[in-house]
Write a protein that holds these residues in place. Structure first.
Motif, PDB file in Angstrom:
ATOM      1  N   ILE A 185       0.837  -1.200   0.000  1.00 17.06           N
ATOM      2  CA  ILE A 185       0.000   0.000   0.000  1.00 17.06           C
ATOM      3  C   ILE A 185       0.876   1.257   0.000  1.00 17.06           C
ATOM      4  N   SER A 186       1.940   1.244   0.775  1.00 20.38           N
ATOM      5  CA  SER A 186       2.840   2.400   0.820  1.00 20.38           C
ATOM      6  C   SER A 186       3.502   2.629  -0.529  1.00 20.38           C
ATOM      7  N   ALA A 187       3.877   1.533  -1.204  1.00 19.23           N
ATOM      8  CA  ALA A 187       4.473   1.660  -2.534  1.00 19.23           C
ATOM      9  C   ALA A 187       3.455   2.236  -3.522  1.00 19.23           C
ATOM     10  N   LEU A 188       2.199   1.780  -3.421  1.00 16.36           N
ATOM     11  CA  LEU A 188       1.157   2.297  -4.297  1.00 16.36           C
ATOM     12  C   LEU A 188       0.902   3.775  -4.013  1.00 16.36           C
ATOM     13  N   SER A 189       0.869   4.151  -2.747  1.00 17.80           N
ATOM     14  CA  SER A 189       0.654   5.544  -2.378  1.00 17.80           C
ATOM     15  C   SER A 189       1.779   6.433  -2.916  1.00 17.80           C
TER      16      SER A 189
ATOM     17  N   ASP B  32       8.732   5.709  -8.747  1.00 19.61           N
ATOM     18  CA  ASP B  32       8.532   5.455 -10.175  1.00 19.61           C
ATOM     19  C   ASP B  32       7.839   4.130 -10.456  1.00 19.61           C
ATOM     20  N   TYR B  33       7.233   3.528  -9.459  1.00 22.78           N
ATOM     21  CA  TYR B  33       6.589   2.229  -9.662  1.00 22.78           C
ATOM     22  C   TYR B  33       5.387   2.360 -10.614  1.00 22.78           C
ATOM     23  N   ASN B  34       5.330   1.453 -11.591  1.00 21.72           N
ATOM     24  CA  ASN B  34       4.105   1.314 -12.383  1.00 21.72           C
ATOM     25  C   ASN B  34       3.516  -0.085 -12.254  1.00 21.72           C
ATOM     26  N   LYS B  35       4.217  -0.968 -11.540  1.00 16.17           N
ATOM     27  CA  LYS B  35       3.730  -2.314 -11.249  1.00 16.17           C
ATOM     28  C   LYS B  35       4.001  -2.608  -9.775  1.00 16.17           C
ATOM     29  N   ILE B  36       2.994  -3.105  -9.083  1.00 17.61           N
ATOM     30  CA  ILE B  36       3.156  -3.558  -7.696  1.00 17.61           C
ATOM     31  C   ILE B  36       2.599  -4.969  -7.635  1.00 17.61           C
TER      32      ILE B  36
ATOM     33  N   VAL C  95      -5.718  -4.887 -21.176  1.00 19.85           N
ATOM     34  CA  VAL C  95      -6.244  -4.053 -20.092  1.00 19.85           C
ATOM     35  C   VAL C  95      -5.191  -3.150 -19.472  1.00 19.85           C
ATOM     36  N   GLU C  96      -3.925  -3.377 -19.803  1.00 16.16           N
ATOM     37  CA  GLU C  96      -2.838  -2.622 -19.178  1.00 16.16           C
ATOM     38  C   GLU C  96      -3.021  -1.122 -19.367  1.00 16.16           C
ATOM     39  N   GLY C  97      -3.520  -0.699 -20.529  1.00 10.72           N
ATOM     40  CA  GLY C  97      -3.652   0.715 -20.828  1.00 10.72           C
ATOM     41  C   GLY C  97      -4.822   1.410 -20.165  1.00 10.72           C
ATOM     42  N   LEU C  98      -5.569   0.717 -19.313  1.00 15.91           N
ATOM     43  CA  LEU C  98      -6.697   1.352 -18.635  1.00 15.91           C
ATOM     44  C   LEU C  98      -6.257   2.250 -17.489  1.00 15.91           C
ATOM     45  N   ALA C  99      -5.042   2.041 -16.963  1.00 13.18           N
ATOM     46  CA  ALA C  99      -4.556   2.814 -15.821  1.00 13.18           C
ATOM     47  C   ALA C  99      -3.034   2.912 -15.890  1.00 13.18           C
ATOM     48  N   PRO C 100      -2.456   3.956 -15.325  1.00 16.07           N
ATOM     49  CA  PRO C 100      -0.991   4.089 -15.353  1.00 16.07           C
ATOM     50  C   PRO C 100      -0.265   3.156 -14.392  1.00 16.07           C
ATOM     51  N   ILE C 101      -0.989   2.597 -13.420  1.00 17.59           N
ATOM     52  CA  ILE C 101      -0.385   1.719 -12.411  1.00 17.59           C
ATOM     53  C   ILE C 101      -1.178   0.420 -12.359  1.00 17.59           C
ATOM     54  N   SER C 102      -0.476  -0.705 -12.354  1.00 14.73           N
ATOM     55  CA  SER C 102      -1.114  -2.018 -12.203  1.00 14.73           C
ATOM     56  C   SER C 102      -0.671  -2.655 -10.901  1.00 14.73           C
TER      57      SER C 102
ATOM     58  N   THR D 236       5.487 -12.227 -14.495  1.00 15.24           N
ATOM     59  CA  THR D 236       6.852 -12.732 -14.622  1.00 15.24           C
ATOM     60  C   THR D 236       7.703 -11.882 -15.564  1.00 15.24           C
ATOM     61  N   ALA D 237       7.062 -11.072 -16.393  1.00 12.85           N
ATOM     62  CA  ALA D 237       7.809 -10.205 -17.298  1.00 12.85           C
ATOM     63  C   ALA D 237       8.301  -8.940 -16.597  1.00 12.85           C
ATOM     64  N   TYR D 238       7.773  -8.678 -15.382  1.00 14.07           N
ATOM     65  CA  TYR D 238       8.062  -7.403 -14.735  1.00 14.07           C
ATOM     66  C   TYR D 238       8.678  -7.537 -13.346  1.00 14.07           C
ATOM     67  N   GLU D 239       8.786  -8.752 -12.831  1.00 10.68           N
ATOM     68  CA  GLU D 239       9.207  -8.930 -11.437  1.00 10.68           C
ATOM     69  C   GLU D 239      10.586  -8.354 -11.150  1.00 10.68           C
ATOM     70  N   LYS D 240      11.471  -8.346 -12.119  1.00  9.25           N
ATOM     71  CA  LYS D 240      12.837  -7.862 -11.889  1.00  9.25           C
ATOM     72  C   LYS D 240      13.050  -6.427 -12.356  1.00  9.25           C
ATOM     73  N   SER D 241      11.985  -5.780 -12.795  1.00  8.94           N
ATOM     74  CA  SER D 241      12.101  -4.408 -13.279  1.00  8.94           C
ATOM     75  C   SER D 241      12.282  -3.432 -12.113  1.00  8.94           C
ATOM     76  N   GLU D 242      13.039  -2.355 -12.350  1.00  7.79           N
ATOM     77  CA  GLU D 242      13.252  -1.340 -11.326  1.00  7.79           C
ATOM     78  C   GLU D 242      11.975  -0.563 -11.031  1.00  7.79           C
ATOM     79  N   THR D 243      11.016  -0.617 -11.928  1.00  9.15           N
ATOM     80  CA  THR D 243       9.754   0.097 -11.704  1.00  9.15           C
ATOM     81  C   THR D 243       8.666  -0.821 -11.139  1.00  9.15           C
TER      82      THR D 243
END
Length: 498
Positions: free
Chosen positions: A33-37, A45-49, A190-197, A230-237
């Motif tokens: 939740i803190s990361a999302l906030s 710079d997170y776009n995936k949590i 559906v990814e393009g429906l919101a800036p954060i997933s 699995t495509a995003y787990e190691k991303s810095e974002t």
């Protein structure tokens, strides 16, 4: 004749229970939740949590909490919640409706699926079958990836609802339930429906279709059929958080859960010893020994020796006949389950008892198998026993493992995927298939197989296996199978000893 079961390897002595265990999940969810906030505020710079869970970790509870917290943020005015199947979306809609109110929560469902929505869900949400019917007061829209990701849907949502707090997209956050079951090619719609997933899910369930095959030959790291996180787990974002406790199993089953999630730093169990029990009818002989082992809460493996040869790998009527003989006195005499309830913090509350004569809630006994023909035969058996003993709905159910993922029941009676196998292959040694088989039960697990599992694993050629690592095969190597089997109470039954 009685039989004796071996003692499984004990769970870690320092395992936490009740509030001490649940506290870990509460703290982990708070980190997410803190990361999302921070992402909503622009401070990160997170776009995936990704909130990763073991089976029965209470992830839906965490997801509801995250939705509520997101909507309390000044920069978040509207969110979407999606999953692959309606059976995942419907109960979540009901939970969010109860938490936020029907005016704020809209279930967006295809018209031909509307009759499938339970009345208990309809009572707590607004329902829309077309975009223009979504109430303007709505802050949460729930729908499958096929519904929300339909061609042109983003534009229709923008035209009807307008942009959310981000001023460009219809939602500020896209929550994906059962995220590790959603393939990347579906997520892309559906990814393009919101800036954060935000992806929440059990990493041990069955992955999307053909996860080990890569049809995109030009890029070995990309597979449109692989689970999208699995495509995003190691991303810095990407922020990745694990839920370190499970609510579903008995304390005695924790060692089995830990065998499946062996690379996790910590895994505890909210249920303490004595919180769950099964009251059995008077039984005798081997049947009494077998059900006593199941009722103890220990995961139980019964190998059956001396059976006639099966007709085929997926047609094993002799083994199912043994299962029917074991079930008969249990159903004839009747049984009941006891479970301790807990508050949201894991503190124990009252006991709930359910009798087989008047079942309620989750099914009491589910028979699971991996192959369709075996389940067809098991369904015939369920129908015979139901008619013979006039069993009410909810006592006895048969299902494929694939169809039962995401479901919960009191007692599981399952055919081991390796029963009667001559070698380990992609199907019978799939990580998710065995994990789902073994992690549905809240009270007792009985895994049944033809004798010879140890011989099979001892002689099977060594093979690679990356059960939780992607990309690559999710087939279990024989060593992993052996580790999982060591968590069971085990015994062998001669077919003429029941």
């Amino acid at each position: 004749m009685t039989i004796t079961f071996s003692t499984p390897a004990a769970a870690a002595d320092d395992a936490l229970h009740h509030e001490d265990a649940a506290k870990g999940n509460i703290e982990a969810a708070q980190r997410a939740i803190s990361a999302l906030s921070a992402a909503l505020s622009g401070a990160a710079d997170y776009n995936k949590i990704l909130l990763r869970a073991a089976a029965g970790a209470g992830k839906s509870y965490a997801l509801v909490r995250m939705v509520r917290e997101a909507l309390d943020h000044a920069n978040c005015t509207r969110v979407a919640v999606t999953a692959f199947a309606n059976k995942q979306v419907f109960p979540l809609a009901g939970d969010l409706g109860k938490a936020l109110g029907a005016a704020k929560v809209c279930l967006f469902v295809a018209a031909d699926r509307l009759p499938e929505v339970p009345q208990s869900v309809r009572d707590n949400v607004s329902v829309a079958t077309t975009t223009t019917l979504i109430p303007s007061s709505c802050e949460v829209v729930l729908g499958t990836s096929h519904k929300l990701g339909a061609l042109g849907e983003r534009r229709r949502l923008l035209d009807h609802l307008g942009s959310a707090g981000n001023d460009s997209l219809p939602f500020d956050v896209l929550f994906v339930d059962e995220a590790w079951q959603l393939p990347r090619h579906r997520y892309s719609t559906v990814e393009g429906l919101a800036p954060i997933s935000v992806g929440v899910g059990d990493v041990g369930q069955l992955p999307p279709i053909d996860p080990s095959q890569n049809p995109w030959r030009g890029d070995p790291g990309y597979n449109p059929y692989r689970a999208w996180p699995t495509a995003y787990e190691k991303s810095e974002t990407t922020c990745v958080v694990n839920l370190p406790a499970v609510w579903r199993p008995t304390a005695a089953q924790l060692r089995l859960w830990q065998a499946f999630y062996s690379d996790w730093d910590e895994l505890n169990c909210v249920a303490a010893p004595g919180d769950r029990s099964v009251d059995l009818p008077p039984l005798t002989g081997a049947t009494a020994s077998i059900w006593a082992s199941v009722a103890s809460g220990n995961p139980t493996l019964l190998e059956v020796d001396g059976l006639p040869a099966p007709e085929a790998a997926d047609i094993d009527l002799p083994l199912l006949g043994t299962v029917e003989e074991l079930l008969t006195p249990l159903l004839e005499g009747g049984f009941s389950t006891m479970a301790r309830t807990y508050d949201g913090q894991g503190a124990p509350l009252d006991e709930v008892r359910v009798k087989s004569a008047a079942p309620e809630g989750n099914p009491l006994i589910v028979i699971l198998a991996t192959r369709n023909q075996t389940v067809d035969d098991a369904t015939d058996m369920v129908e015979r026993l139901t008619e013979r003993y006039d069993l009410p709905d909810g006592v006895l159910v048969a299902s494929t493992v694939d169809s039962w993922q995401g479901q919960t029941n009191a007692i599981t009676v399952a055919i081991h995927p390796l029963s009667g196998a001559e070698q380990l292959d992609e199907f019978n040694s799939a990580f998710g298939r065995l994990a789902v088989t073994c992690t549905r039960a809240t009270h007792g697990l009985l895994l049944v197989a033809r004798s010879g599992l140890d011989d099979l694993l001892g002689k099977a050629p060594a093979r690679p296996g990356t059960p939780l690592g992607e990309p690559g095969s999710r087939s279990l190597p024989r060593q992993t199978h052996q580790r999982i089997l060591s968590a069971f109470s085990r015994s062998t039954l001669a077919v003429d000893s029941i």
